[in-house]
Design a protein around this motif. Structure first.
Motif, PDB file in Angstrom:
ATOM      1  N   GLU A  46      -4.488   3.589  24.003  1.00 52.31           N
ATOM      2  CA  GLU A  46      -4.167   2.210  24.343  1.00 52.31           C
ATOM      3  C   GLU A  46      -3.265   1.585  23.286  1.00 52.31           C
ATOM      4  N   PRO A  47      -2.369   0.685  23.710  1.00 58.98           N
ATOM      5  CA  PRO A  47      -1.612  -0.075  22.718  1.00 58.98           C
ATOM      6  C   PRO A  47      -2.552  -0.904  21.845  1.00 58.98           C
ATOM      7  N   TRP A  48      -2.223  -0.998  20.585  1.00 62.07           N
ATOM      8  CA  TRP A  48      -2.882  -1.851  19.606  1.00 62.07           C
ATOM      9  C   TRP A  48      -4.281  -1.368  19.223  1.00 62.07           C
ATOM     10  N   ALA A  67       0.851  -1.197   0.000  1.00 60.61           N
ATOM     11  CA  ALA A  67       0.000   0.000   0.000  1.00 60.61           C
ATOM     12  C   ALA A  67       0.881   1.239   0.000  1.00 60.61           C
ATOM     13  N   PRO A  68       0.334   2.390  -0.362  1.00 58.60           N
ATOM     14  CA  PRO A  68       1.157   3.603  -0.437  1.00 58.60           C
ATOM     15  C   PRO A  68       1.668   4.103   0.904  1.00 58.60           C
ATOM     16  N   TYR A  69       0.927   3.845   1.994  1.00 56.96           N
ATOM     17  CA  TYR A  69       1.294   4.400   3.300  1.00 56.96           C
ATOM     18  C   TYR A  69       1.233   3.332   4.383  1.00 56.96           C
ATOM     19  N   LEU A  70       2.145   3.470   5.349  1.00 55.78           N
ATOM     20  CA  LEU A  70       2.129   2.626   6.538  1.00 55.78           C
ATOM     21  C   LEU A  70       2.140   3.537   7.757  1.00 55.78           C
ATOM     22  N   VAL A  71       1.100   3.422   8.581  1.00 63.03           N
ATOM     23  CA  VAL A  71       0.945   4.237   9.776  1.00 63.03           C
ATOM     24  C   VAL A  71       1.140   3.353  11.003  1.00 63.03           C
ATOM     25  N   VAL A  72       1.956   3.799  11.968  1.00 61.83           N
ATOM     26  CA  VAL A  72       2.165   3.049  13.205  1.00 61.83           C
ATOM     27  C   VAL A  72       1.928   3.958  14.402  1.00 61.83           C
ATOM     28  N   SER A  73       1.656   3.333  15.535  1.00 59.77           N
ATOM     29  CA  SER A  73       1.363   4.067  16.764  1.00 59.77           C
ATOM     30  C   SER A  73       2.511   3.940  17.747  1.00 59.77           C
ATOM     31  N   ARG A  74       3.008   5.076  18.243  1.00 54.99           N
ATOM     32  CA  ARG A  74       4.070   5.078  19.249  1.00 54.99           C
ATOM     33  C   ARG A  74       3.643   4.346  20.517  1.00 54.99           C
ATOM     34  N   THR A  75       2.380   4.459  20.884  1.00 49.40           N
ATOM     35  CA  THR A  75       1.887   3.835  22.111  1.00 49.40           C
ATOM     36  C   THR A  75       2.104   2.331  22.111  1.00 49.40           C
ATOM     37  N   SER A  76       2.087   1.706  20.932  1.00 48.57           N
ATOM     38  CA  SER A  76       2.213   0.250  20.850  1.00 48.57           C
ATOM     39  C   SER A  76       3.648  -0.232  20.943  1.00 48.57           C
ATOM     40  N   ILE A  77       4.602   0.682  20.937  1.00 51.08           N
ATOM     41  CA  ILE A  77       6.006   0.286  21.086  1.00 51.08           C
ATOM     42  C   ILE A  77       6.324  -0.074  22.539  1.00 51.08           C
ATOM     43  N   SER A  78       5.694   0.596  23.482  1.00 49.34           N
ATOM     44  CA  SER A  78       6.030   0.416  24.899  1.00 49.34           C
ATOM     45  C   SER A  78       5.912  -1.025  25.369  1.00 49.34           C
ATOM     46  N   PRO A  79       4.813  -1.739  25.092  1.00 49.99           N
ATOM     47  CA  PRO A  79       4.729  -3.120  25.560  1.00 49.99           C
ATOM     48  C   PRO A  79       5.779  -4.040  24.941  1.00 49.99           C
ATOM     49  N   LEU A  80       6.244  -3.701  23.736  1.00 48.79           N
ATOM     50  CA  LEU A  80       7.311  -4.500  23.133  1.00 48.79           C
ATOM     51  C   LEU A  80       8.640  -4.222  23.817  1.00 48.79           C
TER      52      LEU A  80
END
Length: 358
Positions: free
Chosen positions: A244-246, A205-218
């Motif tokens: 919230e994460p995820w 796909a043209p874009y990939l969006v990620v959330s900073r909040t979901s990095i913490s549990p990893l």
């Protein structure tokens, strides 16, 4: 929520370039992933050459290359370039070196080649020897540089039927649902269905969006206080401030920067992104990681295999398209407000016709 960071990828499978602002098009950020590297494979019996697509997971030395756009001086000028700097690991005797590539090469005398990524075919142009020889000397095995030109690849991923978003706004309800010959009619209603569903050398796909909040549990699961590196997820847009994460697993549509303009920009969230062993690469050495960061994929396997369409792969982030309510050429900025305009009641299912890698 806010846009925390923006990243573009001048050449597929090399390092990202961080941006303060980015121009959006239906094919991704302007000029993104119109170049990629290939390993030629010669068959002596048939006297033919095939090309292996190079990816971070299988060609980790690509993380030692740092490309930077130098955009054209005017909209009509052809003087834009990409400057690529190869920075070998500190414990080697190889020297740092750079190469300048025209952003829009003249293709009139270039050899045309066939490229297929994840069963999505296109034509591209083999760049002259001065460029391929430079990459070959850096990687240590034969490599060619390919330029997409004005060609595109069809988007082959699709989604199974899902419940409509639990909240919508005027722009979301205006999105079309007319299926194309490439995409089945069962697609999620928030995805624009028309010939704009074409991409460059991006995977799916043209874009990939990620959330900073979901990095913490990893990061909490990695030993020795190591933090998970969000850039290894190869995002275009990093969003901060999610509650919230995820929660992004359920995002159907996003509005970005509405407070800075009359309309703002909209993204239709199509799929969760399945992950591969590229997450385990050490970006400093250009090799598979040996410490906690080299086990990131295994850490995610515990509870992030949540997409039945890619049941063996953990997911992180959302594949997105430019919403039909957005005009090409719009600008997104670090610090822009991000609003979730639509949410799916259930996770989307990745129904794929080609393998997704980063």
């Amino acid at each position: 929520m806010k846009v925390e960071a923006l990243y573009t990828y001048p050449i597929k499978a090399l390092r990202a370039q961080s941006l303060d602002t980015a121009q959006l098009t239906k094919h991704g950020f302007a000029y993104e992933r119109r170049f990629m590297l290939l390993e030629p494979k010669n068959d002596a019996e048939t006297n033919t050459t095939t090309y292996r697509n190079m990816h971070v997971a299988h060609d980790p030395a690509g993380t030692l290359f740092f490309p930077i756009f130098h955009y054209p001086s005017t909209p009509d000028a052809k003087d834009g370039t990409i400057e690529v700097t190869f920075k070998p690991p500190k414990n080697t005797s190889t020297s740092e070196q750079s190469l300048t590539i025209p952003l829009e090469p003249d293709t009139s005398d270039l050899e045309e080649i066939e490229i297929t990524m994840h069963k999505s075919p296109t034509k591209a142009y083999r760049m002259p020897a001065k460029y391929t020889d430079w990459f070959t000397s850096c990687f240590g095995y034969p490599v060619i540089l390919a330029y997409l030109g004005t060609n595109y690849r069809p988007v082959l991923m699709s989604t199974s039927p899902s419940n409509p978003p639990s909240t919508t706004t005027t722009w979301l309800s205006s999105l079309t649902t007319t299926a194309t010959s490439l995409l089945p009619s069962s697609l999620n209603q928030s995805i624009p269905q028309n010939k704009t569903n074409e991409i460059t050398f991006s995977d799916c796909a043209p874009y990939l969006v990620v959330s900073r909040t979901s990095i913490s549990p990893l990061s909490d699961r990695l030993s020795d206080g190591t933090s998970a590196d969000i850039t290894k997820f190869r995002p275009n847009i990093v969003v901060s401030g999610a509650a919230e994460p995820w929660e992004e697993d359920y995002w159907a549509s996003l509005s970005i920067g509405a407070s800075n303009s009359d309309k703002g920009l909209t993204l239709s969230c199509a799929h969760n992104c399945a992950r591969c062993k590229s997450l385990n690469i050490d970006y400093e050495t250009g090799a598979p990681g040996t410490g906690p960061g080299g086990r990131l994929l295994a850490v995610m396997q515990r509870d992030r295999r949540v997409d039945p369409g890619m049941k063996w792969s953990p997911v992180f982030g959302r594949y997105c398209f430019l919403g039909n309510g957005s005009e090409e050429g719009g600008t997104v900025r670090v610090g822009d407000e991000v609003v979730v305009e639509g949410r799916n009641e259930e996770r989307t299912r990745f129904d794929w016709k080609g393998l997704a890698t980063t």
